[in-house]
Design an enzyme around this catalytic site. Structure first.
Site, PDB file in Angstrom:
ATOM      1  N   PRO A  88       0.816  -1.222   0.000  1.00 52.16           N
ATOM      2  CA  PRO A  88       0.000   0.000   0.000  1.00 52.16           C
ATOM      3  C   PRO A  88       0.853   1.277   0.000  1.00 52.16           C
ATOM      4  O   PRO A  88       0.339   2.357  -0.282  1.00 52.16           O
ATOM      5  CB  PRO A  88      -0.816  -0.092   1.291  1.00 52.16           C
ATOM      6  CG  PRO A  88      -0.557  -1.423   1.876  1.00 52.16           C
ATOM      7  CD  PRO A  88       0.543  -2.106   1.118  1.00 52.16           C
ATOM      8  N   GLU A 115       2.084  -7.563   8.703  1.00 55.92           N
ATOM      9  CA  GLU A 115       2.218  -6.105   8.733  1.00 55.92           C
ATOM     10  C   GLU A 115       3.161  -5.607   7.637  1.00 55.92           C
ATOM     11  O   GLU A 115       3.162  -4.430   7.297  1.00 55.92           O
ATOM     12  CB  GLU A 115       2.752  -5.644  10.099  1.00 55.92           C
ATOM     13  CG  GLU A 115       1.801  -5.885  11.250  1.00 55.92           C
ATOM     14  CD  GLU A 115       0.422  -5.270  11.012  1.00 55.92           C
ATOM     15  OE1 GLU A 115       0.360  -4.057  10.766  1.00 55.92           O
ATOM     16  OE2 GLU A 115      -0.573  -6.015  11.050  1.00 55.92           O
ATOM     17  N   ARG A 153      -2.852  -7.217 -20.807  1.00 57.76           N
ATOM     18  CA  ARG A 153      -3.702  -6.606 -21.843  1.00 57.76           C
ATOM     19  C   ARG A 153      -2.887  -5.776 -22.826  1.00 57.76           C
ATOM     20  O   ARG A 153      -3.326  -5.534 -23.944  1.00 57.76           O
ATOM     21  CB  ARG A 153      -4.784  -5.726 -21.215  1.00 57.76           C
ATOM     22  CG  ARG A 153      -5.806  -6.503 -20.401  1.00 57.76           C
ATOM     23  CD  ARG A 153      -6.901  -5.599 -19.858  1.00 57.76           C
ATOM     24  NE  ARG A 153      -7.791  -5.105 -20.889  1.00 57.76           N
ATOM     25  CZ  ARG A 153      -7.757  -3.902 -21.427  1.00 57.76           C
ATOM     26  NH1 ARG A 153      -6.846  -3.023 -21.021  1.00 57.76           N
ATOM     27  NH2 ARG A 153      -8.598  -3.554 -22.364  1.00 57.76           N
ATOM     28  N   ASP A 168      -9.393   3.147 -29.750  1.00 55.37           N
ATOM     29  CA  ASP A 168      -9.435   4.538 -30.150  1.00 55.37           C
ATOM     30  C   ASP A 168      -8.195   5.220 -29.571  1.00 55.37           C
ATOM     31  O   ASP A 168      -7.198   4.586 -29.299  1.00 55.37           O
ATOM     32  CB  ASP A 168     -10.731   5.207 -29.710  1.00 55.37           C
ATOM     33  CG  ASP A 168     -11.936   4.390 -30.154  1.00 55.37           C
ATOM     34  OD1 ASP A 168     -12.295   4.443 -31.330  1.00 55.37           O
ATOM     35  OD2 ASP A 168     -12.465   3.645 -29.312  1.00 55.37           O
TER      36      ASP A 168
HETATM   37 CL1  6GU Z   1      -0.144  -3.749  -3.355  1.00 52.80          CL
HETATM   38  N1  6GU Z   1      -0.891  -4.640  -0.997  1.00 52.80           N
HETATM   39  C1  6GU Z   1      -1.702  -4.624   0.069  1.00 52.80           C
HETATM   40  N2  6GU Z   1      -1.490  -5.487   1.075  1.00 52.80           N
HETATM   41  N3  6GU Z   1      -2.709  -3.786   0.211  1.00 52.80           N
HETATM   42  C2  6GU Z   1      -2.909  -2.950  -0.803  1.00 52.80           C
HETATM   43  C3  6GU Z   1      -2.118  -2.900  -1.941  1.00 52.80           C
HETATM   44  C4  6GU Z   1      -1.112  -3.775  -2.012  1.00 52.80           C
HETATM   45  N4  6GU Z   1      -2.573  -1.941  -2.759  1.00 52.80           N
HETATM   46  C5  6GU Z   1      -3.606  -1.411  -2.130  1.00 52.80           C
HETATM   47  N5  6GU Z   1      -3.809  -2.006  -0.957  1.00 52.80           N
END
Ligand code: 6GU
Length: 253
Positions: A88, A115, A153, A168
């Site tokens: 995250p 964590e 993709r 497009d």
């Molecule tokens: Cl890449 N990992 C985790 N654990 N939570 C996330 C994320 C990634 N991207 C958004 N939330």
């Protein structure tokens, strides 16, 4: 493209790679997807992969040695790979990033759990940190699948040529236009006549209007970021004139 995923839950990738476009891409050898079980590189009878954080506090941290072992094993399979940690804290993933990553020959995707991963792994074994949005997942596996799907993709031959990722000129900028298929009338609701006209100029213009309108109502932020073409500006000026004439008419009363 060779994807190598480092994870404590390789089974999560089984259904993902055995269905739909991803399965087809693997069969056509446009992509390959290998998983490495991080636990296989853990020591001891119990093959423990996590431990308590130095400094105390809640939650557990992924131990560095098993991840380093898994990474070294991945690098033997994909020596030139860009090494991405799904977290995250990473750079926000986007279609633009997917298109960029699709140019690589190999990608190693490291999925954390708990964590997080010991910082010395993040510092010494990783090229890039990527997040798929502002929410916390229980692990990086879903994020890795999102990245693999979106990147695939953009690999030539993965999508049918009828279903282009560069559809497009506006694949990153405007939302898709509305789509219709048979029957012509569904529960009293007919398909817009223009789509049956066979006039491809008119149909293209209608679709651009549809894209612009949907983007305007659902995602104004995209319209501000996107440099509008002359045709797009003309459509919006047309709306502006129509709206203004209604306002003028109402104010005269
Ligand atoms: Cl890449 N990992 C985790 N654990 N939570 C996330 C994320 C990634 N991207 C958004 N939330």
């Amino acid at each position: 493209m060779q994807f190598v995923v480092l994870t404590l839950f390789p089974e999560l990738f089984d259904t993902f790679q055995n269905h739909g476009m991803i399965r087809r891409a693997v069969e056509l050898q446009k992509i390959s997807l290998q998983t490495i079980q991080i636990r296989d590189f853990a020591e001891g009878r119990h093959r423990v992969t996590d431990d308590r954080p130095y400094g105390g506090g809640p939650g557990m941290v992924m131990k560095p040695e098993p991840v380093a072992g898994a990474m070294r094993s991945a690098l033997k399979m994909a020596p030139d790979a860009r090494r991405i940690h799904l977290t995250p804290q990473g750079r926000p993933f986007s279609n633009t990033m997917a298109r960029q990553l699709a140019k690589e020959k190999e990608l190693i995707l490291l999925c954390g759990r708990y964590e997080g991963i010991d910082e010395r792994i993040c510092r010494n074994f990783i090229d890039d940190e990527v997040s798929i949005g502002d929410y916390i997942l229980t692990g990086g596996e879903l994020a890795a699948m999102v990245v693999i799907d979106a990147v695939s993709r953009f690999i030539p031959g993965v999508l049918g040529c009828a279903d282009s990722s560069e559809d497009d000129s506006f694949s990153d900028c405007l939302l898709e236009h509305a789509h219709y298929t048979r029957p012509f009338e569904f529960e009293g609701d007919p398909v817009p006549e223009v789509l049956l006209s066979g006039d491809h100029g008119k149909i293209g213009h209608w679709r651009l209007q549809s894209s612009l309108m949907r983007t305007f109502f659902k995602r104004k932020d995209l319209l501000i970021d996107h440099a509008l073409t002359a045709e797009e500006l003309k459509i919006m000026e047309g709306w502006q004139k129509e709206i203004q004439s209604i306002i003028d008419f109402q104010q005269k009363e």
